[in-house]
Design a protein around this motif. Structure first.
Motif, PDB file in Angstrom:
ATOM      1  N   PHE A   1      35.450  26.898 -39.784  1.00  0.00           N
ATOM      2  CA  PHE A   1      35.881  25.589 -40.289  1.00  0.00           C
ATOM      3  C   PHE A   1      37.389  25.577 -40.537  1.00  0.00           C
ATOM      4  CE2 PHE A   1      31.395  25.821 -41.032  1.00  0.00           C
ATOM      5  CZ  PHE A   1      30.952  24.530 -40.794  1.00  0.00           C
ATOM      6  N   ARG A   2      37.896  26.691 -41.047  1.00  0.00           N
ATOM      7  CA  ARG A   2      39.349  26.789 -41.205  1.00  0.00           C
ATOM      8  C   ARG A   2      40.030  26.748 -39.828  1.00  0.00           C
ATOM      9  NH1 ARG A   2      38.568  30.849 -45.481  1.00  0.00           N
ATOM     10  NH2 ARG A   2      39.210  29.956 -47.476  1.00  0.00           N
ATOM     11  N   ALA A   3      39.470  27.483 -38.886  1.00  0.00           N
ATOM     12  CA  ALA A   3      40.072  27.545 -37.550  1.00  0.00           C
ATOM     13  C   ALA A   3      40.098  26.173 -36.890  1.00  0.00           C
ATOM     14  CB  ALA A   3      39.300  28.537 -36.680  1.00  0.00           C
ATOM     15  N   LYS A   4      39.074  25.352 -37.166  1.00  0.00           N
ATOM     16  CA  LYS A   4      38.994  24.020 -36.569  1.00  0.00           C
ATOM     17  C   LYS A   4      39.719  22.958 -37.403  1.00  0.00           C
ATOM     18  CE  LYS A   4      36.170  25.107 -33.113  1.00  0.00           C
ATOM     19  NZ  LYS A   4      36.506  24.914 -31.693  1.00  0.00           N
ATOM     20  N   GLY A   5      40.190  23.350 -38.608  1.00  0.00           N
ATOM     21  CA  GLY A   5      40.891  22.391 -39.466  1.00  0.00           C
ATOM     22  C   GLY A   5      39.975  21.456 -40.217  1.00  0.00           C
ATOM     23  N   TYR A   6      38.720  21.869 -40.441  1.00  0.00           N
ATOM     24  CA  TYR A   6      37.784  21.040 -41.173  1.00  0.00           C
ATOM     25  C   TYR A   6      37.811  21.389 -42.661  1.00  0.00           C
ATOM     26  CZ  TYR A   6      35.632  19.510 -36.764  1.00  0.00           C
ATOM     27  OH  TYR A   6      35.418  18.963 -35.527  1.00  0.00           O
ATOM     28  N   GLU A   7      37.872  20.357 -43.494  1.00  0.00           N
ATOM     29  CA  GLU A   7      37.877  20.531 -44.947  1.00  0.00           C
ATOM     30  C   GLU A   7      36.454  20.789 -45.449  1.00  0.00           C
ATOM     31  OE1 GLU A   7      39.182  17.923 -48.927  1.00  0.00           O
ATOM     32  OE2 GLU A   7      39.630  17.197 -46.901  1.00  0.00           O
ATOM     33  N   VAL A   8      36.313  21.677 -46.429  1.00  0.00           N
ATOM     34  CA  VAL A   8      35.003  22.009 -46.996  1.00  0.00           C
ATOM     35  C   VAL A   8      35.065  21.843 -48.513  1.00  0.00           C
ATOM     36  CG1 VAL A   8      33.244  23.798 -47.286  1.00  0.00           C
ATOM     37  CG2 VAL A   8      34.519  23.640 -45.136  1.00  0.00           C
ATOM     38  N   LEU A   9      34.084  21.133 -49.071  1.00  0.00           N
ATOM     39  CA  LEU A   9      34.001  20.995 -50.525  1.00  0.00           C
ATOM     40  C   LEU A   9      33.576  22.321 -51.138  1.00  0.00           C
ATOM     41  CD1 LEU A   9      32.190  17.545 -50.891  1.00  0.00           C
ATOM     42  CD2 LEU A   9      34.657  18.012 -50.938  1.00  0.00           C
ATOM     43  N   VAL A  10      34.215  22.703 -52.239  1.00  0.00           N
ATOM     44  CA  VAL A  10      33.927  23.950 -52.940  1.00  0.00           C
ATOM     45  C   VAL A  10      33.146  23.601 -54.204  1.00  0.00           C
ATOM     46  CG1 VAL A  10      34.953  25.951 -54.079  1.00  0.00           C
ATOM     47  CG2 VAL A  10      36.016  25.006 -52.020  1.00  0.00           C
ATOM     48  N   LEU A  11      31.831  23.846 -54.199  1.00  0.00           N
ATOM     49  CA  LEU A  11      30.951  23.411 -55.283  1.00  0.00           C
ATOM     50  C   LEU A  11      30.476  24.612 -56.092  1.00  0.00           C
ATOM     51  CD1 LEU A  11      28.802  20.800 -53.301  1.00  0.00           C
ATOM     52  CD2 LEU A  11      31.020  20.478 -54.445  1.00  0.00           C
ATOM     53  N   THR A  12      30.911  24.683 -57.355  1.00  0.00           N
ATOM     54  CA  THR A  12      30.609  25.866 -58.172  1.00  0.00           C
ATOM     55  C   THR A  12      29.788  25.559 -59.424  1.00  0.00           C
ATOM     56  OG1 THR A  12      32.731  25.602 -59.315  1.00  0.00           O
ATOM     57  CG2 THR A  12      32.683  27.076 -57.403  1.00  0.00           C
ATOM     58  N   ASP A  13      29.531  24.280 -59.731  1.00  0.00           N
ATOM     59  CA  ASP A  13      28.705  23.956 -60.897  1.00  0.00           C
ATOM     60  C   ASP A  13      27.236  24.188 -60.563  1.00  0.00           C
ATOM     61  OD1 ASP A  13      30.833  23.234 -62.460  1.00  0.00           O
ATOM     62  OD2 ASP A  13      30.734  21.112 -61.917  1.00  0.00           O
ATOM     63  N   PRO A  14      26.450  24.719 -61.507  1.00  0.00           N
ATOM     64  CA  PRO A  14      25.017  24.926 -61.235  1.00  0.00           C
ATOM     65  C   PRO A  14      24.314  23.660 -60.770  1.00  0.00           C
ATOM     66  CG  PRO A  14      25.651  26.059 -63.253  1.00  0.00           C
ATOM     67  CD  PRO A  14      26.843  25.261 -62.821  1.00  0.00           C
ATOM     68  N   ILE A  15      24.719  22.493 -61.307  1.00  0.00           N
ATOM     69  CA  ILE A  15      24.053  21.245 -60.922  1.00  0.00           C
ATOM     70  C   ILE A  15      24.295  20.919 -59.450  1.00  0.00           C
ATOM     71  CG2 ILE A  15      26.019  19.797 -61.575  1.00  0.00           C
ATOM     72  CD1 ILE A  15      22.288  18.956 -62.056  1.00  0.00           C
ATOM     73  N   ASP A  16      25.405  21.436 -58.875  1.00  0.00           N
ATOM     74  CA  ASP A  16      25.706  21.171 -57.463  1.00  0.00           C
ATOM     75  C   ASP A  16      24.627  21.735 -56.555  1.00  0.00           C
ATOM     76  OD1 ASP A  16      28.107  19.910 -58.096  1.00  0.00           O
ATOM     77  OD2 ASP A  16      29.234  21.792 -58.053  1.00  0.00           O
ATOM     78  N   GLU A  17      24.027  22.836 -56.971  1.00  0.00           N
ATOM     79  CA  GLU A  17      22.986  23.455 -56.158  1.00  0.00           C
ATOM     80  C   GLU A  17      21.789  22.520 -55.971  1.00  0.00           C
ATOM     81  OE1 GLU A  17      23.026  26.321 -54.643  1.00  0.00           O
ATOM     82  OE2 GLU A  17      24.773  27.328 -55.495  1.00  0.00           O
TER      83      GLU A  17
END
Length: 635
Positions: free
Chosen positions: A456-472
C-alpha cells in the motif's frame, strides 16, 4: 463528647486527600461554598422526589430551603438544609472514605499537579466537593438526620487522620455543615466568610440559579439560639437558566450552572440550548465537558441528563434521554407534558421520551459537526477526550451511523502528526482506489511496522491506523462511508496489481504451486493455507485472515473475557521476490528430500507471527532454530 462517641480513622486515601486539600494553594477558595450549596440542593431534590414516591415517608416538605448562618464571634459559617439527610452508615461511607473508583490514580495526579488551578481541575473529576471545606476551615462539624428516622448523627474532624461520630438525638431533618473558619487573610487569598456581603457575592456568582431559596439568616438566628431581628434574606434569584431568554444569560452563568450539575470545577467545552414547541413542549440545556471523567469506561458509571417536569426535579441520570455512547453529556431537560409520577421503566417505552431523545442526539451530533469547521481546536479536544466513546454509537445507533462517521477522526499513514476525517480521506483517494483501507492493532508503532502495509505504501494508498479496542468491532459491522466500503489490509486477497503484474503473478503461482501445497501440509497445525502475496515488497512473509475471520486482537479480547473459541487458523502469505523465499523455492525444486526444509518453513511462519506482534507457541524452539541457522551461515 458523650460516651457513645467513636473516634474512627479516615481511609488512607482520604487522609492523603485531606492533607493535599489543606496545604495546597488554590486560585479561588470561594468555590467551597458552591460545593456545599450544590450538595444541599441535591439533598432537597432527593427529599421531594422520595416524598412523592413514598406517601408514608414521615418527612417535612413544606418549607424546603438552604440557609447560611454566620457567627462572627465564634468565626463559624453553617450551611444548612432540610433535605433528605443521612444515616450513620451513609456518613461513614460518603465522608469517612472516598467511595469512588480510581482514587489512587487521582491522588497520584493531584500530587503531580504543578499549580492550584490544575489541582482544582482534578478534584472536580472525582465529585468530592465536601472536602473543599478544609481549604477554609480548621474544623468541620456535620449534623444530619435522614428523613423518616428518629435519630441523627454528629460528625466532626479537624482534617487530620481521624474523625469522631456520635448519635445526635435532637438533630433536625436534613444536614448542617458548620465550618470553624481559619483567620481571614487577604494576602493568602482568604476573605472573611462571616461577612454578609462576601457571601452574597459568592452565591450570586456561583449559585444564583439554584432552584431552592438560598437564605442568609441574620446573625444570631441559629437553630439552637435566639431569634435575631429581621427576616432571612433570599440571596439567589432561583431563575432556571434554561427558561430564560438566551440573550439574558452570560457565558459565566452557563459555566457555573454546568459546574453545579456536573460537580466539575472546569468550564464546559460547549453549551447547547434546545427549545421544542408544538404538541409536545420541552426545553433542554446540555453541556459537553472539556475533559472525560475518570469513570467514562467503568461499569459503575452514571449516565444521562437530569429530567424536570414543569421545573420540578424528577430524576438524575435519566438514561432514557441520552444513549450510552453520549454518556458524557451533562445537562437538564424540562418537559411540560409528562406526568410527575414517572418511573425509569415507563420512560424507556414512552413515545414522547423517544422523540425527545432522537432530537437531543441529533442536536449534540450537529453541534460537534459545527465544531469541526468553526472551532477546530475545540473539536480536537472533544475527539481526544470522547472519540472512543462516540465510536460505540457505530454499533447500535443505526439512524445516526453516517453522521457519527462524519464527525469521527482517525490516525492514518497520510500524516503521523494529524488525524484525518473520512471525508478528507476519500478526497485524497487516487483514481482507481475503490475501498477505504484500514489496519487494526494494539498501537500505532505496531501497525506502522506491519508488513501488511508494504504494497500500500509502494502504491501510494493511504491506510487508516485503528488502535482503539472499539475499532475492532465497528469496522466489521459498518458497510462503508459515502459509497466507499471499508477493507482491512490484513484480510482477504489484495487487488493492487496492474493487469501486467497480475499476469506475472499467475505464472509465478504455477511455478510455486508444489511448494505451496507442501508448506500448507507441513504447517497444517498452524495455518489453513500457504499462498503467494501481492501485499509484500520487503518482508518474506505475513499472516492474513479470511474476510470473516476474527483479528488476533479481537481473539485476545474474547479470550480475556473468558469466552472459549476454537483455534483460528490463518493464511501464510509468502513474498516470492524475497531472497529467503526464493532460496527455499530453489532448494525445494532441486532437492527431492523435503524433510530438511520443514524447519525453514517453520521459521517463515514464526517470523510472520512476530512481525505482527503475535506470540509464539514455543519460543525456545524458535530461538534454537534461529541459532542453528546463524551458526550455519557463519561456518
Amino acid at each position: 463528647m458523650t460516651a457513645q462517641a467513636e473516634t474512627l480513622e479516615f481511609q488512607s486515601e482520604a487522609r492523603q486527600l485531606l492533607q493535599l486539600m489543606i496545604h495546597s494553594v488554590y486560585s479561588n477558595k470561594d468555590t467551597f461554598l458552591r460545593e456545599l450549596i450544590s450538595n444541599a440542593s441535591d439533598a432537597l431534590d432527593k427529599l421531594r422526589l422520595e416524598a412523592f414516591r413514598d406517601k408514608d415517608l414521615q418527612a417535612d416538605t413544606d418549607d424546603l430551603k438552604i440557609t447560611l448562618e454566620v457567627d462572627k464571634a465564634a468565626r463559624t459559617l453553617t450551611v444548612r438544609d432540610n433535605g433528605i439527610g443521612m444515616d450513620r452508615d451513609e456518613v461513614v461511607g460518603l465522608i469517612g472514605t472516598i467511595a469512588k473508583s480510581g482514587t489512587a490514580e487521582f491522588l497520584q495526579k493531584l500530587k503531580q499537579a504543578k499549580d492550584g488551578a490544575g489541582t482544582q481541575d482534578l478534584i472536580g473529576q472525582f465529585g468530592i466537593g465536601f472536602y473543599s471545606s478544609f481549604m477554609v476551615a480548621d474544623k468541620v462539624t456535620l449534623v444530619t438526620r435522614r428523613a423518616g428516622r428518629d435519630e441523627g448523627v454528629r460528625w466532626e474532624s479537624a482534617g487530620e487522620s481521624t474523625y469522631t461520630i456520635e448519635a445526635a438525638p435532637d438533630a433536625p431533618q436534613g444536614t448542617s455543615v458548620t465550618l470553624h473558619l481559619k483567620p481571614a487573610d487577604v494576602e493568602d487569598g482568604l476573605p472573611d466568610y462571616t461577612e454578609a456581603a462576601t457571601l452574597r457575592t459568592i452565591v450570586k456568582r456561583y449559585s444564583d440559579f439554584i432552584t431552592w431559596p438560598v437564605q442568609l439568616a441574620p446573625e444570631g438566628d441559629k437553630a439552637e439560639g435566639d431569634k435575631a431581628d429581621g427576616d432571612p434574606e433570599t440571596i439567589n434569584s432561583r431563575k432556571a437558566l434554561w427558561a430564560r431568554p438566551q440573550s439574558e444569560v452570560t457565558d459565566e452563568e452557563y459555566a457555573e450552572f454546568y459546574k453545579h450539575i456536573a460537580h466539575d470545577w472546569t468550564d464546559p467545552l460547549e453549551t447547547i440550548r434546545l427549545q421544542a414547541e408544538g404538541t409536545f413542549e420541552y426545553q433542554a440545556l446540555l453541556f459537553i465537558p472539556a475533559r472525560a471523567p475518570m469513570d467514562l469506561f467503568m461499569r459503575e458509571r452514571k449516565r444521562g441528563v437530569q429530567l424536570y417536569v414543569k421545573r420540578v426535579f424528577i430524576m438524575d441520570d435519566c438514561e432514557a434521554l441520552m444513549p450510552e455512547y453520549l454518556r458524557f453529556v451533562k445537562g437538564v431537560v424540562d418537559a411540560q407534558d409528562l406526568s410527575l409520577n414517572v418511573s425509569r421503566e415507563i420512560l424507556q417505552n414512552d413515545r414522547h421520551i423517544q422523540m425527545m431523545r432522537r432530537r437531543l442526539v441529533r442536536k449534540v451530533l450537529s453541534t460537534v459537526k459545527s465544531m469541526m469547521t468553526e472551532k477546530p481546536e475545540q473539536y480536537a479536544t472533544f475527539w481526544r477526550e470522547f472519540g472512543r466513546a462516540v465510536k460505540e454509537g457505530l454499533l447500535d445507533d443505526f439512524d445516526n451511523r453516517e453522521t457519527i462517521l462524519g464527525i469521527a477522526s482517525f490516525d492514518s499513514t497520510h500524516d503521523a502528526e494529524k488525524q484525518t476525517t473520512l471525508e478528507d480521506y476519500v478526497a485524497r483517494m487516487p483514481e482507481g482506489q475503490e475501498h477505504i483501507y484500514y489496519l487494526t492493532g494494539e498501537s500505532r508503532a505496531t501497525i506502522e511496522n506491519s508488513p501488511h502495509l508494504e504494497a500500500f505504501r509502494a502504491k501510494g494508498y493511504e491506510v487508516l491506523v485503528l488502535t482503539d479496542p472499539i475499532d475492532e468491532m465497528w469496522v466489521d459491522s459498518v458497510p462503508g462511508f459515502n459509497g466507499k466500503q471499508f477493507q482491512s489490509v490484513a484480510k482477504g486477497q489484495v487487488d493492487l496489481d496492474t493487469d501486467e503484474e497480475k499476469a506475472e503473478a499467475k505464472e509465478r503461482a504455477k511455478d510455486f504451486a508444489s511448494m505451496l501445497e507442501w508448506m500448507t501440509s507441513s504447517l497444517e497445525s498452524d495455518v489453513k493455507q500457504v499462498r503467494l502475496s501481492s501485499r509484500l515488497t520487503t518482508s518474506p512473509a505475513c499472516l492474513v485472515g479470511d474476510e470473516n475471520d476474527l483479528t488476533p486482537t479481537m481473539e485476545k479480547m474474547y479470550r480475556a473475557m473468558g469466552q472459549q473459541l476454537p483455534p483460528i487458523k490463518r493464511i501464510l502469505e509468502l513474498n516470492p521476490t524475497h531472497s529467503l523465499v526464493a532460496a527455499l523455492h530453489k532448494a525445494f525444486t532441486e532437492d527431492k528430500d523435503h524433510e530438511g526444509l520443514a524447519e525453514t518453513a517453520e521459521l517463515l511462519y514464526g517470523l510472520a507471527l512476530l512481525a505482527e506482534g503475535g506470540e509464539l507457541a514455543d519460543p525456545s524452539r524458535f530461538v534454537k532454530l534461529v541459532s542453528q541457522r546463524a551458526e550455519q551461515s557463519l561456518s
